[in-house]
Scaffold this motif. Structure first.
Motif, PDB file in Angstrom:
ATOM      1  N   ASP A  31       0.869  -1.274  -0.005  1.00  0.00           N
ATOM      2  CA  ASP A  31       0.219   0.043   0.199  1.00  0.00           C
ATOM      3  C   ASP A  31       1.076   1.179   0.047  1.00  0.00           C
ATOM      4  OD1 ASP A  31      -0.894  -0.166   3.558  1.00  0.00           O
ATOM      5  OD2 ASP A  31       0.981   0.033   2.687  1.00  0.00           O
ATOM      6  N   TYR A  32       2.178   1.208  -0.188  1.00  0.00           N
ATOM      7  CA  TYR A  32       3.098   2.313   0.180  1.00  0.00           C
ATOM      8  C   TYR A  32       4.260   1.949  -0.776  1.00  0.00           C
ATOM      9  CZ  TYR A  32       5.953   6.082   2.370  1.00  0.00           C
ATOM     10  OH  TYR A  32       6.765   7.043   2.681  1.00  0.00           O
ATOM     11  N   SER A  96       2.112   0.615   5.484  1.00  0.00           N
ATOM     12  CA  SER A  96       2.322   1.852   5.549  1.00  0.00           C
ATOM     13  C   SER A  96       3.644   2.310   5.982  1.00  0.00           C
ATOM     14  CB  SER A  96       1.293   2.517   6.372  1.00  0.00           C
ATOM     15  OG  SER A  96       0.061   2.411   5.929  1.00  0.00           O
ATOM     16  N   GLY A  97       4.723   1.557   5.590  1.00  0.00           N
ATOM     17  CA  GLY A  97       6.269   1.866   5.912  1.00  0.00           C
ATOM     18  C   GLY A  97       6.860   0.998   6.621  1.00  0.00           C
ATOM     19  N   TYR A  98       6.492   0.091   7.219  1.00  0.00           N
ATOM     20  CA  TYR A  98       6.971  -0.874   7.989  1.00  0.00           C
ATOM     21  C   TYR A  98       7.843  -1.912   6.766  1.00  0.00           C
ATOM     22  CZ  TYR A  98       4.594   0.474  12.294  1.00  0.00           C
ATOM     23  OH  TYR A  98       4.447   1.160  13.420  1.00  0.00           O
ATOM     24  N   ALA A  99       8.777  -2.822   7.242  1.00  0.00           N
ATOM     25  CA  ALA A  99       9.245  -3.901   6.475  1.00  0.00           C
ATOM     26  C   ALA A  99       9.211  -3.385   4.837  1.00  0.00           C
ATOM     27  CB  ALA A  99       8.462  -5.022   6.730  1.00  0.00           C
ATOM     28  N   LEU A 100      10.031  -2.694   4.440  1.00  0.00           N
ATOM     29  CA  LEU A 100      10.282  -2.512   3.136  1.00  0.00           C
ATOM     30  C   LEU A 100      10.936  -3.861   2.178  1.00  0.00           C
ATOM     31  CD1 LEU A 100      11.822   1.205   3.053  1.00  0.00           C
ATOM     32  CD2 LEU A 100       9.371   0.465   2.839  1.00  0.00           C
TER      33      LEU A 100
END
Lengths: 112, 114
Positions: A31-32, A96-100
């Motif tokens: 989602d990001y 939403s930004g964790y674990a890329l």
């Protein structure tokens, strides 16, 4: 299993022209999405991002396009400058930004 | 200046000799993470921490340990390094809980295990 793919290891563009870097992903839960730029001997630097609720985000010379149905995003750099020569990583997250999750990178060379 | 600081930047060592790579951030970020970068593989997550005393495995945790005793520090520990851990390591931090937030990276630590 690579969930984020950058299928072009390298790209060469003339100064002043448009650079288009592509990225595909397989996980529909992402989602990001982010683009990072990396110079040798430095860490990745955040460039631009886009949320899955948008299809375009623009910041100066950099624009990211997101096509969710195709699970594809692209980074456009216009006009390209020699200082843009670097490795560009595409990354995606499903919370939403964790674990890329990163692609393998595309090395961009902008020639004068 | 907002930054993520890793030390050392370069290290050559031998198999089996315990080492620690430190990571510190001054942005009061809750989330911290370690990645390794290898040729042709991009960046892969080793471990991450959602907050103090909360850590979890990433995609490639074997052979590594971490701890998060303070919010600003997130050391990476190699108890018994092996040559396949020769790599470029990056620490990163962010505050994802405040909405979509990018991770900020340190400048990297290049480890060579002989």
């Amino acid at each position: 299993d690579q969930q984020v793919k950058q299928n072009s290891p390298s790209l060469s563009v003339q100064e002043g022209r448009i650079s288009i870097l592509n990225c595909d992903y397989t996980n529909s839960m992402f989602d990001y999405f982010l683009w990072y730029k990396k110079y040798p001997a430095e860490g990745p630097t955040f460039l631009i991002s886009i949320s899955s609720i948008k299809d375009k985000n623009e910041d100066g010379r950099f624009t990211v396009f997101l096509n969710k149905s195709a699970k594809h995003l692209s980074l456009h750099i216009v006009p390209s400058q020699p200082g843009d020569s670097a490795v560009y990583f595409c990354a995606a997250s499903r919370n939403s930004g964790y674990a890329l999750n990163f692609g393998k990178g595309t090395s961009l060379l902008v020639t004068p | 200046e907002a930054q993520v600081t890793q030390n050392p930047r370069y290290l050559i060592t031998v198999t089996g000799k315990k080492l620690t790579v430190t990571c510190s951030q001054n942005m009061n970020h809750e989330y911290m993470s370690w990645y390794r970068q290898d040729p042709g593989l991009g960046l892969r997550q080793i471990y991450y921490s959602m907050n103090v005393e909360v850590t979890d495995k990433g995609d490639v945790p074997e052979g590594y340990k971490v701890s998060r005793k303070e919010k600003r520090n997130f050391p990476l520990i190699l108890e018994s390094p092996s040559p396949n851990q020769t790599s470029l390591y990056f620490c990163a931090s962010s505050n994802p809980g405040q909405g979509n937030q990018p991770q900020h990276f340190g400048d990297g630590t290049r480890l060579s295990i002989l």
